[in-house]
Every structure is written in C-alpha cells, then in structure tokens.
Design an enzyme around this catalytic site. Sequence first.
Site, PDB file in Angstrom:
ATOM      1  N   CYS A   1     -13.672  14.096   2.366  1.00 36.52           N
ATOM      2  CA  CYS A   1     -15.130  14.093   2.224  1.00 36.52           C
ATOM      3  C   CYS A   1     -15.674  12.681   2.130  1.00 36.52           C
ATOM      4  O   CYS A   1     -16.141  12.246   1.066  1.00 36.52           O
ATOM      5  CB  CYS A   1     -15.521  14.912   0.999  1.00 36.52           C
ATOM      6  SG  CYS A   1     -14.950  16.593   1.138  1.00 36.52           S
TER       7      CYS A   1
ATOM      8  N   TYR B   1       2.014  -0.567   6.339  1.00 37.52           N
ATOM      9  CA  TYR B   1       0.772  -0.366   5.595  1.00 37.52           C
ATOM     10  C   TYR B   1       0.171   1.012   5.867  1.00 37.52           C
ATOM     11  O   TYR B   1      -1.040   1.172   5.933  1.00 37.52           O
ATOM     12  CB  TYR B   1      -0.221  -1.512   5.880  1.00 37.52           C
ATOM     13  CG  TYR B   1       0.419  -2.857   5.639  1.00 37.52           C
ATOM     14  CD1 TYR B   1       0.711  -3.263   4.342  1.00 37.52           C
ATOM     15  CD2 TYR B   1       0.814  -3.684   6.688  1.00 37.52           C
ATOM     16  CE1 TYR B   1       1.358  -4.461   4.091  1.00 37.52           C
ATOM     17  CE2 TYR B   1       1.466  -4.894   6.450  1.00 37.52           C
ATOM     18  CZ  TYR B   1       1.723  -5.261   5.142  1.00 37.52           C
ATOM     19  OH  TYR B   1       2.369  -6.452   4.907  1.00 37.52           O
TER      20      TYR B   1
HETATM   21  C1  LIG Z   1       2.306  -9.105   2.628  1.00 38.30           C
HETATM   22  C2  LIG Z   1       3.197 -10.264   2.530  1.00 38.30           C
HETATM   23  C3  LIG Z   1       4.131 -10.516   3.545  1.00 38.30           C
HETATM   24  C4  LIG Z   1       4.255  -9.680   4.790  1.00 38.30           C
HETATM   25  O1  LIG Z   1       3.133  -9.763   5.604  1.00 38.30           O
HETATM   26  P1  LIG Z   1       3.209  -9.120   7.090  1.00 38.30           P
HETATM   27  O2  LIG Z   1       1.897  -9.436   7.683  1.00 38.30           O
HETATM   28  O3  LIG Z   1       3.426  -7.665   6.912  1.00 38.30           O
HETATM   29  O4  LIG Z   1       4.337  -9.790   7.780  1.00 38.30           O
HETATM   30  C5  LIG Z   1       4.985 -11.593   3.373  1.00 38.30           C
HETATM   31  N1  LIG Z   1       4.915 -12.392   2.275  1.00 38.30           N
HETATM   32  C6  LIG Z   1       4.016 -12.170   1.287  1.00 38.30           C
HETATM   33  C7  LIG Z   1       3.996 -13.077   0.117  1.00 38.30           C
HETATM   34  C8  LIG Z   1       3.133 -11.110   1.381  1.00 38.30           C
HETATM   35  O5  LIG Z   1       2.249 -10.903   0.393  1.00 38.30           O
END
Ligand SMILES: *Cc1c(COP(=O)(O)O)cnc(C)c1O
Length: 427
Positions: free
Chosen positions: A349, A378
């Site tokens: 909703c 994600y």
């Molecule tokens: C989220 C994150 C990643 C991975 O990012 P991607 O875009 O999925 O490769 C790597 N290092 C840190 C510190 C993060 O917060």
Amino acid sequence: MGEGVLTPAFARLDGALACEGVPLETIAAAVDTPAYVYSAGAIRDQYAALDQCLAPVRHRIHYSVKANANLAILRLLRFLGAGVDIVSGGELHRALAAGFRGPDIVFSGVGKTGDELREALEAGVLLINAESTGELELLDRVAAGMGVVAPVALRLNPEVSVDTPHHYTRTGERGSKFGIPMHEAGDAAKLVSGLTHLKLIGLDMHIGSQIASVEPYQMGLLRLLELLEHLRRSGARHIRWLDLGGGLSVSYGGERAMDLENFAAAVLPSVAASGLSLIVEPGRFLVGNAGVLLSRVLYRKRSGGRDYAIVDAGMNDLLRPSHYNAFHQVEAVRPRGGLAVIDVVGPVCESGDFFAIEREVDDPQAGDLVVIRSAGAYGYVMSSNYNARPRAAEVLVDGDRFAVVTLRESYGDLTRLEPADPTWRTV
Ligand SMILES: *Cc1c(COP(=O)(O)O)cnc(C)c1O
C-alpha cells in the site's frame, strides 16, 4: 522483453527462462513465489574474472557481505578464496557462521560500537578500518581492556567526485559522513602512533557504489599514496595494506559495467610501485547480476489510461526501485509473444511500490511468472516485513541442481518476537 539478455546464467531453455540448467518454472512450482534465485556459476565467473585481473599484484578480494549476506553465498565465496568486508557485529556473526576466520575479515563502517569492536578483536580480524578519531580512541580503550593491539587502517575520505546513478551511493565526496577527511589524515596517524594498543597497518577508501569509471579510483589512490609517502617520511613503518574499497559497477540494462582491464591498468602499476598489498571490497560486482527476483502476476488492471501488472513481489522484497529509483529489467519467464507498455507494481500500500513504470515489456497475463533481473545485490538484504509480508525464499542454483538456502518466512515468524503477555516494569 526485447531488452536483451544480460547474464548468460539466465537464458532460455525450450522457450522459458532457466537459471543455469534449472527452469524457473520448476523452482516456482517447488518453492512458490516470490523467490530470489541465484546462479552459483555467475558468482564464480565474476570472482574469477576479478581475481585474474588483479593477478599482477599481491591482492585479496574481501567480498562485501552487505550486498548479499546469505550463508550459502558466503560459503561459496569462501571456497573460491575470498575474504569478507563486514560493517556490523551481525555481519561478523554471519561471516564466522559461514566459516571465515579472523584473518579473512576486514571491519568497515562509520558507526562501530564498543561491543562490535570488542567482538572483532576477539575474532582476530585482519583490519579495522577506522573512520574517525573518536573511533580510534574507543578502539584503543577496548584493545587495552583486552590486552591486545588492534590492527588499524585509516579509512580516508579522498574527496573525489564520483558519478553514480543516485547520490545515496556516493561516499567519498567532500563533506560525506564516511571516512576521515583527507586534511586530518596526518593528525589521525599521529594519534594512532601515540596510542599504545593500536598499530597502523593500512590505508583505506571506499568511494561509492555502481561506479563505472576508473578516474575516481585513480584519483583516490593517488591521494592515499601521497599520504603514504608523507607517513613513511615521518616514521610509519608497518603500513602494508592498501584497501581501495568496493563500488565496481555492473550493468542493469543500458549502462556500462566496470571494465576490469581498464581498472587494472589504472590502479595496478601504482599499487605495485607502493610495495603494499592490495585489498578490494566488491559486493555488487560479484553478485548483482547473479540473481533474479522470481514473481507471479496476480492481476492485470487498467486505471486512468495506465495499464498495470500487479505482481506478488513488492517493495518490501526489493527496495531498490523505490529507494534509489533504480532500473531493473522485467521479463516474462515464458513470453506469450506480444509486448505492452505497462506499469509493473507490487501489492504494498504505497505508490512507491513499483518495479517498472510505463515500460515496454512482455505482455504477461494473470498467473504468468516474471523475473526482475539483476536482483542479486542489495535485494533480499534490504527486504522487510512491511505490510506484514513474510520475507521471500532464497534459492541457489548450481548446474542442474537447486537448493532453498533461506526458507520463506511463515506468519508465525512475523509475530515470533512479540510476547503475547509482555512483562511490565515499574519505575
Ligand atoms: C557497501 C560497501 C562495499 C561494497 O560496495 P559495492 O558497491 O557493493 O561493491 C565495500 N566497502 C564498504 C566499506 C562498503 O560500505
């Protein structure tokens, strides 16, 4: 849906989409929908490609657990030789449960608690990427209390501008909450050398996510190496790790994925010259295109001149379109032949509960299966129980076999943590 096939892991087998050797219709019949479906082969291929591109230098690939934290996927990556990058005590728990040992683990994150730092030290992690002077002081106290010396890398904000599809995924720009501002790096290093329970052994950056161009990496690396020179001149002797973070992009449709050869050419020569060992922390790059969200069309409906397909997956299952305005290809598992311009939306909703808006896609009928592509990163990890919707199942495919690697939640799971008769305390 006429948008082209991105990932060979998901291809047509006798007119219907399959993951490797397993028809998605088979998976839907066995585990119902919505379900996340991942290809083990696609993850292996991405890992091998990255590992090979970094081969000219001493390197380690520390998979970013937050992209997809499923234990079966963590185990798969461990077998391939990966370490992990974690951002919470919960991710530490998952990493250890998947069999990673302390030296396989790098701990990042802008708001680590004292408890999380203690747990990381107990596990004997390789590096704690510290993001503020306050964190360094707390870490020193925690390490002192345990009688250990904490292995520290400074996460610097290299203040480079990055071009990502959404500003939420930029983390290395001036004024961002992430990292230690570059002009304070010297003072932070001095602080570390004065704290007896810290040892500075690395320099680190993570500049954002879904980055397709090498320039921000090159620029950030340059700044870290200038800092390294400065620190070496003032006596730092133990720095051996250079962590360039994650952020390597994948293609969700039209856009470019990071070209690994360009990436290698841009960063490896100066990494080699520095004498340091390289760490990278890819998340999305390893798993993004290895997964789809499999869903069933519940209804077709017209309203105010718009044509809707209402599917049984919602924004609680895959938040990216709503949260980042992200593009995901939508495609029928067994196309009927025609195309239509429709909105593909979920049952939640909220008007923000959509997967595609006025998009020309296969013209699915009620009861048909569809996939939302590129949902390996994600996706499930950002899912919620909003609208009291049990979380979807996760399925891993390997060749002609598949396994449910996360059970679908039940209604009972929804109320499990809420006591029927709460205990009241009086002040
Ligand atoms: C989220 C994150 C990643 C991975 O990012 P991607 O875009 O999925 O490769 C790597 N290092 C840190 C510190 C993060 O917060």
